[in-house]
Design an enzyme around this catalytic site. Structure first.
Site, PDB file in Angstrom:
ATOM      1  N   LYS A  77      -4.779  23.265  22.930  1.00  0.00           N
ATOM      2  CA  LYS A  77      -5.557  23.290  21.688  1.00  0.00           C
ATOM      3  C   LYS A  77      -5.758  21.865  21.208  1.00  0.00           C
ATOM      4  O   LYS A  77      -4.888  21.269  20.594  1.00  0.00           O
ATOM      5  CB  LYS A  77      -4.854  24.155  20.643  1.00  0.00           C
ATOM      6  CG  LYS A  77      -4.872  25.617  21.077  1.00  0.00           C
ATOM      7  CD  LYS A  77      -4.032  26.503  20.186  1.00  0.00           C
ATOM      8  CE  LYS A  77      -4.016  27.910  20.781  1.00  0.00           C
ATOM      9  NZ  LYS A  77      -3.037  28.785  20.134  1.00  0.00           N
ATOM     10  N   THR A  96       7.691  46.410  31.188  1.00  0.00           N
ATOM     11  CA  THR A  96       7.016  45.180  31.613  1.00  0.00           C
ATOM     12  C   THR A  96       7.997  44.384  32.469  1.00  0.00           C
ATOM     13  O   THR A  96       9.214  44.587  32.395  1.00  0.00           O
ATOM     14  CB  THR A  96       6.603  44.335  30.397  1.00  0.00           C
ATOM     15  OG1 THR A  96       7.793  43.906  29.732  1.00  0.00           O
ATOM     16  CG2 THR A  96       5.756  45.147  29.427  1.00  0.00           C
ATOM     17  N   TRP A 154     -10.474  24.860  22.281  1.00  0.00           N
ATOM     18  CA  TRP A 154      -9.558  25.496  23.229  1.00  0.00           C
ATOM     19  C   TRP A 154      -9.949  25.077  24.649  1.00  0.00           C
ATOM     20  O   TRP A 154     -11.065  25.323  25.091  1.00  0.00           O
ATOM     21  CB  TRP A 154      -9.638  27.023  23.108  1.00  0.00           C
ATOM     22  CG  TRP A 154      -8.922  27.566  21.908  1.00  0.00           C
ATOM     23  CD1 TRP A 154      -8.401  26.854  20.867  1.00  0.00           C
ATOM     24  CD2 TRP A 154      -8.643  28.940  21.628  1.00  0.00           C
ATOM     25  NE1 TRP A 154      -7.817  27.688  19.946  1.00  0.00           N
ATOM     26  CE2 TRP A 154      -7.953  28.982  20.387  1.00  0.00           C
ATOM     27  CE3 TRP A 154      -8.899  30.139  22.279  1.00  0.00           C
ATOM     28  CZ2 TRP A 154      -7.520  30.179  19.801  1.00  0.00           C
ATOM     29  CZ3 TRP A 154      -8.480  31.324  21.696  1.00  0.00           C
ATOM     30  CH2 TRP A 154      -7.792  31.350  20.485  1.00  0.00           C
ATOM     31  N   GLU A 204       0.875  47.788  29.137  1.00  0.00           N
ATOM     32  CA  GLU A 204       0.577  48.289  27.798  1.00  0.00           C
ATOM     33  C   GLU A 204      -0.755  49.042  27.735  1.00  0.00           C
ATOM     34  O   GLU A 204      -1.059  49.692  26.733  1.00  0.00           O
ATOM     35  CB  GLU A 204       0.551  47.129  26.793  1.00  0.00           C
ATOM     36  CG  GLU A 204       1.896  46.451  26.562  1.00  0.00           C
ATOM     37  CD  GLU A 204       2.196  45.331  27.569  1.00  0.00           C
ATOM     38  OE1 GLU A 204       1.559  45.315  28.655  1.00  0.00           O
ATOM     39  OE2 GLU A 204       3.058  44.489  27.272  1.00  0.00           O
TER      40      GLU A 204
END
Lengths: 535, 535
Positions: free
Chosen positions: B433, B179, B438, B323
Site C-alpha cells: 500500500k 481450513t 495498491w 468457506e
C-alpha cells in the site's frame, strides 16, 4: 452456513440486472420486434414497482396480467414479486366468466392488460364482483378505447424507480396461476419465492433444459402461464430471451427462429405437427435450434423422429402441470443408450415422459393407495412431491382427492420402468376398471387408429354386471369405408393386438364424436349415453 | 407450495439409491480397482448407519474420516449425514498435532481410518485430549497393526441396515471441514443439509460442472475435502464416479482415465503442469475427457492452452475456498466470445476466476469497506455471500476480520470487469500500500519472472516514511547470469513494463528465498527481515 434466503430478487439483482445486463431480450409487439436487454428490462421493472407502489399496491397484494408474451409482460414478472406483491397471470384463452371467477377468487387488486386484449377484458368486467383498476400495456397504437384506464408507459415515465427491493421471506407467495378447470371450477396454485428459485435453478441443469448464459431461449409457452417460470429461469441463468407476443402460428414461430436464431425452444407438444407440416412445406432455416422441450401432451414418435431426422434437432418431452410448477420429469436418454441404439429403443424413451427431476419424487399407487412396482407394467395413479409441487389449492386447502400424505395426486395413470422412466397411460377418470384389471382407453384407441378405415375412436367404460366395467368403443370410419367394415371386424383386428380382456365387447360405428369446447372428445357425454342404453 | 426440506437423504434415496442404482462407482483401493454401483454403495451405507447407531452414534454427533478417495469413504459420506450425524473429513496431509487439534476442536466421537493411514493416525493419538474409538477401513490386507480397532467390513456384516433415515431439519449440520490454517490455527466450517443440497444442485448446471446422468466424473479433489461436495453432487445427478484412492500422480491419473474413460474431471490447478509433462512424454489416451474443472490456484495460460490445443480438452477455472463450499465462481467464456476469438481474448477469460455462480454474490471493497466499481482496474478485497457461503467459524462465531454484514471476507484482492469476471490480484496481506495506491506483489513478480536471468522473485512491502509502504523485490538469478545482471538493470526492465510507482525502489539479489513448510515463499520472514534493515 449463511441463511441467504431463496427469493426472486436474488435471481434478478445480481444476475439479470448486473452480470447479464447486456444480454438481449427480443419481443414481438404487434407486428414488429422490440429490442431490449436484461439491464433495460430490470431498469423498467424498478420504475414499474415504483408506479405500483404509488398506486397503493402493498406487499402481498395480487397484481393480475391479461397479456401476451412481450417485454412489458416480462417487466411485470420481475417487478411484482420483487416488490413483495403477488403476480397473477391470467390465462387469456379462458371464457369471460372464468376469467372473472379467477380474478375475484384471487382477489386481484389491479389488472395490467394488453391493449390488443382490451375488448376481451371489457367482456370480463360485467362478471366481476367489483371493478378493478386497469393499466393498459400499449402493444397496439389505438388508444381511443382506453377509457379511464391508466397507460403503462405514462406510469413508468412518471414513476420514481424502486431502488431497493423490500426484504421478503422465502416462503412468501410470489406468483399464482389457475388450472384450466376442465373438470370443474379453476383451482389456484400459489408459488412461493423459494419454489420459484429452486425450479429456476432446475431449468439450468445439464440434465434438464440446460439454460445458461450462452443460450437464447424461444419461449413458446405463453407468459400467461407463470407456472412454467421461464422468465425467472432466464433471468437467473443470463439466457437471452425471444418472446413471440401472441403469434404462435407455425409461420410466426419460424420467422422468429430465422431472424433471432434461438438455441433452445420450450413449448407445447400439441403444436409440433403443425410446425412440422409448415417446415416440410416451406423449409425455413431452423438450424440455430439445438433442442426443443415440449410438455402439455404426449408427442407421437413419428413426429419427434421427423424433427430429429428431417428438421435436425431433438424433441425432449417433459411432464408437468400447474400443480408441479410446470416441471416434474424430463425425458433424456439413459446413459447407456447412445447414438447407436435401435429406433425401437430410442422411440421407447422418446415417447416416455422421462425421469423425475432432482428433488422431485414420483410414485404410482393403486385405488387403495398401495404403491406399485417400477416394472414398466404395473399401472397406478401418478403421484408427485417435491419443493416446487403444490400441497394445496388457494383458499381450498388440501383436498383429499388431489393431495395425500404430502403427495400430489395427478389424476393420471402411469407405469414406471426399472430406470424410473414414467409413461402416462390414461387419465384416471377415463380408465376402464374391468374385473380388477385396469384397461387403458388411450391404448385401445391407439390400436383402433392403426386400422386404415378408422378416422376417430373413443373408448369409455360402461357398467357390466359381471366385471363392474367393460370397455366400449365408438368409432368414426372414413366415408368411403363406411359400408364395408363392421364392428366385429374391428374387434378381430384388436384381438390380434391386445389381451382378450382389453378388446371392447361392443364397437359402435358413429357418424361423429361429441366434443368439448376446446375440441377434445367429450367422454363424459359418451359414458352417460352408453350407460343409459345399457341400463 | 410444499415445505419439502432440502436434506441429503433427498439426494440419496430417490436418486442414487433408486433411479441411478445401476450407475458405476469405481474406486482404486490399494493397487486394484473395486467395481461397485450407486445402488450397492447406498445399500452398504444403510448397513454402516445401522452399525454406527449400534456403536452409540446419535444425531448431531461428529464422525471423523481419515481416509483416501475410495468407495468405503463414499459410503461414510452418504451414511453419516443421512442418519443425522455430522461427517468430519480430516485433511490427511496435515501434521499430527494439527490433526489432533481439529479432531478435538470438532469433538469427534469416532474416527474411521484407512488401514494404509493407520501409522499416521497412531502418531496423532498421543496429541489428542481424549482417546477416540477407531474403525479401520481395510484398503490393504495387513490387519496385524489394527490393535483394538474395529474392522469396517465386520461391522457392516453384523449390522442391521437403517431402513428409514430419521427426519432432519434442512438447517441442521451435515458435514464439516477445516481450513489448512497457513495463517494460524485451522478454522472449522460447518455445512448444513440445505447448503449441501443447493451446492450439489449448482454442480449440475450447464454453466457450471454440468454433472448429469450420462457423465462419468473423475474426482481428483480428495474426498478428505468434503467442502467440494463432489460425492453429494454425483449422487443427486446420477453421475458415475471414478475415485482414485490416494494415487494422484500423473501416471496414476492417466491410467484411470485410459481404463475407466471418465468424461469430466474435477481437481486442482497445481497438478496440471505435472499432468501435462507426463502426457507430452507418454501420450496416454485422455480422449474420453470433455473438460477438466480446476480450482485451488490460478492456471497459467500456456498450461491451459496446451490442454486445449495439444491434449484436446479445455481447462475451466473456478474460485472457491473452504468457506464457500469449494464453489464460488466458474470461468466459462461469455456468450459473444466464440470459437473464433483471438488467443488474447480467450486467454483473458481462461486466466480469470470466472463469474459468480447462481445465488452467489461477489463484490470488491477497499480498506474502509467502500464497494469498488466493476471496471477491470479498481482493486478491492473480494467478498462473497450466498446460500453455501459460511457466515461464521465453528465455535468462533463471526470474526469481524473474516465476516462483515453477511459477507465473507476472502483475504484475496481482486478486480472485477464489466461482465463480472473476477481476477485475483494478490493476497490482501501481500499487497503493497504505497501512497494510497495498491500495488500487486504478484504482478511485479510475474514481470520479473519474464526476465531471462530471473529464476525466483518475491516482492514484499517495506515501511517508507513518505509513502507508508514501498515494494522491495528479492530476486534469485540463474547461476550463470549472477555476475552480469544488476538490480538497477532489472529496475529498468520493470520500468518499461509497469507504472513508475510500481517499480521497486530496491531489488535485492539473493542466493535463495525463505520457504514455508509447504514450499511457498515465506513472505512474512522477508517482510520482517527488510523492515528491520530499514529501521
Amino acid at each position: 452456513m449463511s441463511e441467504f434466503p431463496l427469493t426472486i430478487p436474488a435471481l434478478i439483482t445480481p444476475r439479470a440486472e448486473k452480470l447479464f445486463a447486456a444480454r438481449p431480450v427480443i419481443s414481438r409487439v404487434g407486428t414488429g420486434l422490440h429490442r431490449s436487454t436484461w439491464g433495460e428490462v430490470v431498469y423498467r421493472a424498478r420504475r414499474l414497482a415504483g408506479a405500483l407502489r404509488d398506486l397503493g399496491i402493498q406487499p402481498g397484494d395480487r397484481v393480475a396480467t391479461f397479456a401476451g408474451s412481450t417485454h412489458r409482460h416480462l417487466e411485470v414478472y420481475l417487478a411484482v414479486p420483487s416488490m413483495g406483491a403477488v403476480l397473477h397471470t391470467v390465462n387469456i384463452n379462458l371464457a369471460a366468466e372464468q376469467v372473472a371467477y379467477i380474478v375475484d377468487h384471487a382477489d386481484d387488486a389491479i389488472v395490467l392488460c394488453d391493449r390488443s386484449l382490451l375488448a376481451d377484458w371489457r367482456r370480463v368486467e360485467p362478471h366481476l364482483s367489483r371493478a378493478r383498476r386497469l393499466v393498459v400495456l400499449p402493444d397496439i397504437d389505438d388508444a381511443a378505447q382506453d377509457g379511464d384506464a391508466l397507460e403503462y408507459e405514462a406510469l413508468l415515465a412518471a414513476a420514481e424507480p424502486m431502488a431497493a427491493w423490500p426484504s421478503v421471506a422465502e416462503s412468501a407467495p410470489a406468483h399464482t396461476s389457475y388450472t384450466t378447470g376442465t373438470t370443474g371450477l379453476p383451482k389456484g396454485v400459489v408459488y412461493s419465492h423459494r419454489s420459484t428459485v429452486l425450479q429456476s435453478f432446475c431449468t439450468g441443469l445439464a440434465d434438464a433444459e440446460g439454460l445458461g448464459s450462452s443460450e437464447t431461449l424461444l419461449a413458446l409457452v405463453p407468459l400467461a402461464l407463470s407456472q412454467v417460470g421461464l422468465p425467472f429461469a432466464a433471468a437467473l441463468h443470463g439466457t437471452a430471451l425471444v418472446l413471440p407476443g401472441r403469434d404462435l402460428s407455425p409461420a410466426g414461430v419460424c420467422e422468429l427462429v430465422e431472424k433471432e436464431r434461438p438455441t433452445v425452444a420450450v413449448g407445447f407438444g400439441a403444436a409440433l405437427p403443425g410446425l412440422l407440416a409448415h417446415w416440410r412445406d416451406r423449409r425455413p432455416d431452423l438450424s440455430s435450434l439445438r433442442r426443443m422441450v415440449c410438455g402439455g401432451s404426449p408427442v407421437a414418435r413419428p413426429v419427434s423422429r421427423a424433427f430429429e431426422v428431417e428438421v435436425g434437432f431433438p424433441i425432449v418431452q417433459v411432464f408437468g402441470m400447474t400443480e408441479t410448477s410446470g416441471h416434474g420429469s424430463f425425458s433424456k436418454l439413459p446413459a447407456d443408450v447412445g447414438g447407436n441404439a435401435s429406433e425401437e429403443t430410442r422411440g421407447y424413451y422418446a415417447t416416455s415422459q422421462g425421469r423425475p427431476l432432482p428433488l422431485v419424487e414420483m410414485r404410482i399407487a393403486d385405488d387403495a393407495g398401495a404403491e406399485q412396482p417400477w416394472d414398466g407394467r404395473a399401472m397406478g395413479e401418478l403421484q408427485v412431491r417435491g419443493p416446487w409441487v403444490a400441497r394445496e389449492y388457494a383458499q381450498e386447502g388440501s383436498r383429499p382427492d388431489k393431495f395425500m400424505d404430502g403427495w400430489l395426486r395427478t389424476g393420471d395413470v402411469a407405469v414406471i420402468d426399472e430406470l424410473g422412466y414414467v409413461r402416462i397411460v390414461d387419465r384416471m377418470k377415463d380408465l376402464v376398471k374391468s374385473a380388477g384389471e385396469w384397461i387403458s382407453s388411450l391404448k385401445v384407441e391407439e390400436e383402433l387408429l392403426g386400422h386404415q378405415a378408422v378416422v376417430e375412436a373413443a373408448v369409455v367404460a360402461v357398467p357390466d354386471a359381471a366385471a363392474g366395467e367393460r370397455p366400449l368403443a365408438c368409432v368414426v370410419l372414413r366415408p368411403q369405408e363406411g359400408t364395408t367394415v363392421t364392428g366385429d371386424q374391428l374387434r378381430e383386428f384388436l384381438a390380434a393386438r391386445l389381451a382378450p380382456s382389453w378388446v371392447p365387447d361392443t364397437i359402435e360405428l358413429v357418424a361423429e364424436l361429441p366434443k368439448t369446447s376446446i375440441g377434445k372428445t367429450d367422454k363424459k357425454t359418451l359414458r352417460a349415453r352408453y350407460a343409459e342404453s345399457r341400463a
